[in-house]
Motif scaffolding. Structure first.
Motif, short mmCIF file in Angstrom:
data_model
loop_
_atom_site.label_atom_id
_atom_site.label_comp_id
_atom_site.label_asym_id
_atom_site.label_seq_id
_atom_site.Cartn_x
_atom_site.Cartn_y
_atom_site.Cartn_z
N ALA A 223 -99.65 60.51 -32.57
CA ALA A 223 -99.68 59.22 -31.87
C ALA A 223 -98.38 58.46 -32.12
O ALA A 223 -97.84 57.82 -31.21
N ILE A 224 -97.86 58.55 -33.34
CA ILE A 224 -96.60 57.89 -33.66
C ILE A 224 -95.48 58.43 -32.79
O ILE A 224 -94.64 57.68 -32.29
N ALA A 225 -95.46 59.76 -32.60
CA ALA A 225 -94.43 60.37 -31.75
C ALA A 225 -94.50 59.82 -30.33
O ALA A 225 -93.47 59.48 -29.73
N GLY A 226 -95.72 59.72 -29.78
CA GLY A 226 -95.88 59.18 -28.44
C GLY A 226 -95.45 57.73 -28.35
O GLY A 226 -94.75 57.34 -27.41
N LEU A 227 -95.85 56.93 -29.32
CA LEU A 227 -95.47 55.51 -29.33
C LEU A 227 -93.96 55.34 -29.49
O LEU A 227 -93.36 54.45 -28.88
N ALA A 228 -93.34 56.19 -30.32
CA ALA A 228 -91.90 56.09 -30.54
C ALA A 228 -91.13 56.39 -29.25
O ALA A 228 -90.17 55.67 -28.92
N VAL A 229 -91.55 57.42 -28.52
CA VAL A 229 -90.88 57.74 -27.26
C VAL A 229 -91.10 56.62 -26.24
O VAL A 229 -90.18 56.25 -25.50
N LEU A 230 -92.32 56.08 -26.19
CA LEU A 230 -92.60 54.98 -25.27
C LEU A 230 -91.77 53.75 -25.62
O LEU A 230 -91.23 53.07 -24.73
N HIS A 231 -91.65 53.45 -26.90
CA HIS A 231 -90.80 52.34 -27.37
C HIS A 231 -89.36 52.55 -26.91
O HIS A 231 -88.71 51.63 -26.40
N PHE A 232 -88.86 53.76 -27.10
CA PHE A 232 -87.49 54.10 -26.71
C PHE A 232 -87.32 54.00 -25.21
O PHE A 232 -86.31 53.47 -24.71
N LEU B 84 -94.22 45.71 -29.09
CA LEU B 84 -95.60 45.95 -29.51
C LEU B 84 -95.82 47.40 -29.89
O LEU B 84 -96.38 47.70 -30.96
N VAL B 85 -95.41 48.35 -29.03
CA VAL B 85 -95.66 49.76 -29.34
C VAL B 85 -94.83 50.21 -30.53
O VAL B 85 -95.28 51.04 -31.33
N GLY B 86 -93.63 49.65 -30.68
CA GLY B 86 -92.84 49.98 -31.86
C GLY B 86 -93.50 49.48 -33.13
O GLY B 86 -93.51 50.19 -34.15
N PHE B 87 -94.08 48.29 -33.08
CA PHE B 87 -94.76 47.74 -34.24
C PHE B 87 -96.02 48.54 -34.57
O PHE B 87 -96.33 48.79 -35.73
N LEU B 88 -96.75 48.96 -33.53
CA LEU B 88 -97.94 49.80 -33.76
C LEU B 88 -97.54 51.12 -34.42
O LEU B 88 -98.24 51.61 -35.33
N ALA B 89 -96.43 51.71 -33.97
CA ALA B 89 -95.95 52.96 -34.59
C ALA B 89 -95.61 52.71 -36.06
O ALA B 89 -95.92 53.55 -36.93
N TRP B 90 -95.00 51.56 -36.36
CA TRP B 90 -94.66 51.24 -37.75
C TRP B 90 -95.92 51.08 -38.60
O TRP B 90 -95.97 51.54 -39.74
N LEU B 91 -96.96 50.43 -38.06
CA LEU B 91 -98.21 50.26 -38.81
C LEU B 91 -98.83 51.62 -39.14
O LEU B 91 -99.34 51.82 -40.26
N LEU B 92 -98.81 52.54 -38.17
CA LEU B 92 -99.34 53.89 -38.44
C LEU B 92 -98.50 54.61 -39.49
O LEU B 92 -99.03 55.29 -40.37
N LEU B 93 -97.17 54.45 -39.41
CA LEU B 93 -96.30 55.05 -40.42
C LEU B 93 -96.59 54.47 -41.80
O LEU B 93 -96.57 55.19 -42.81
N TYR C 39 -85.37 63.51 -26.12
CA TYR C 39 -86.33 63.35 -27.22
C TYR C 39 -87.75 63.66 -26.73
O TYR C 39 -88.53 64.30 -27.45
N ALA C 40 -88.09 63.18 -25.54
CA ALA C 40 -89.43 63.43 -25.01
C ALA C 40 -89.68 64.92 -24.83
O ALA C 40 -90.76 65.43 -25.14
N ALA C 41 -88.66 65.66 -24.34
CA ALA C 41 -88.81 67.10 -24.13
C ALA C 41 -88.98 67.83 -25.46
O ALA C 41 -89.82 68.73 -25.60
N ILE C 42 -88.18 67.44 -26.47
CA ILE C 42 -88.27 68.10 -27.78
C ILE C 42 -89.64 67.84 -28.41
O ILE C 42 -90.30 68.77 -28.90
N LEU C 43 -90.08 66.58 -28.39
CA LEU C 43 -91.37 66.25 -28.99
C LEU C 43 -92.52 66.90 -28.22
O LEU C 43 -93.49 67.37 -28.82
#
Length: 223
Positions: free
Chosen positions: A162-171, A124-133, A187-191
């Motif tokens: 928000a995409i960065a946060g969702l991407a890390v949560l997805h990962f 779900l969070v990965g798909f939400l990140a894709w929709l924002l992208l 990745y979380a530390a860099i972002l």
């Protein structure tokens, strides 16, 4: 003697630089396609392809978010000309990641994909990140800026945070099944550092504008 920053800006602004960056950004995808057809992706090539495409999506997202700090701290304003192209590569790799999942995991079963999105939070969070992208890619052109207006366009494109946060949560959720969080933490530390730098810079601008009560106008370079 010409300053190093000036020489770097000349290289970044060279007519060959942008095509070179485009070629380099395409190489991971070309290698993955070659590896898939030559059986170089291990015992589970479908899973390796899906995960590798997701990894490259996250890597290019980091690159896009690193452009503004590098541009400001390095004195390399010419870097801004790469932001749009690299942002579209984020969207491209995210689309290939989604396509590989829909093809190899779900065999293009739309009902199954929708059920999977509802059932599994990391999907779900990965798909939400894709929709924002998708929204950012669709409005990444100059005509969209003119149609929306610069301020509205700026606010929309801050969704990259928000995409960065969702991407890390997805990962994170994807790796939680194997209790493997080392790469997620990197990745979380860099972002977090890249987003923290932006927050620090914004607070500095607000503080600098506070005595006069007027503040400072928003920058058009928020990527």
């Amino acid at each position: 003697m010409r300053p190093a920053g000036s020489r770097t800006n000349r290289w970044i602004g060279h007519t060959a630089a942008k095509p070179t960056v485009f070629l380099l950004a395409s190489l991971p995808f070309a290698w993955l396609i070659w590896a898939a057809f030559s059986n170089q992706l291990g015992a589970n090539p479908a899973e390796a392809l899906i995960r590798s495409l997701g990894d490259w999506t996250l890597r290019f997202l980091v690159l896009v978010l690193a452009i503004t700090p590098l541009r400001v701290m390095g004195g390399w304003p010419a870097l801004a000309r790469w932001r749009r192209m690299l942002g579209l590569f984020v969207f491209f790799y995210a689309c290939m990641h989604l396509l590989a999942y829909a093809w190899f995991d779900m065999e293009f079963d739309l009902t199954g994909i929708l059920a999977d999105i509802v059932k599994r939070p990391f999907i779900l969070v990965g798909f939400l990140a894709w929709l924002l992208l998708l929204a950012l890619a669709a409005t990444s052109f100059n005509r969209a800026i003119r149609m929306l207006g610069a301020q509205v366009w700026q606010r929309l494109h801050r969704a990259v945070y928000a995409i960065a946060g969702l991407a890390v949560l997805h990962f994170f959720w994807m790796r939680s099944g194997k209790n493997d969080f080392a790469e997620v933490a990197v990745y979380a530390a860099i972002l977090a550092a890249l987003l923290g730098w932006r927050l620090w810079r914004r607070l500095r601008r607000v503080a600098a504008g506070a005595p006069g009560g007027a503040g400072q106008p928003p920058s058009r370079a928020n990527g």
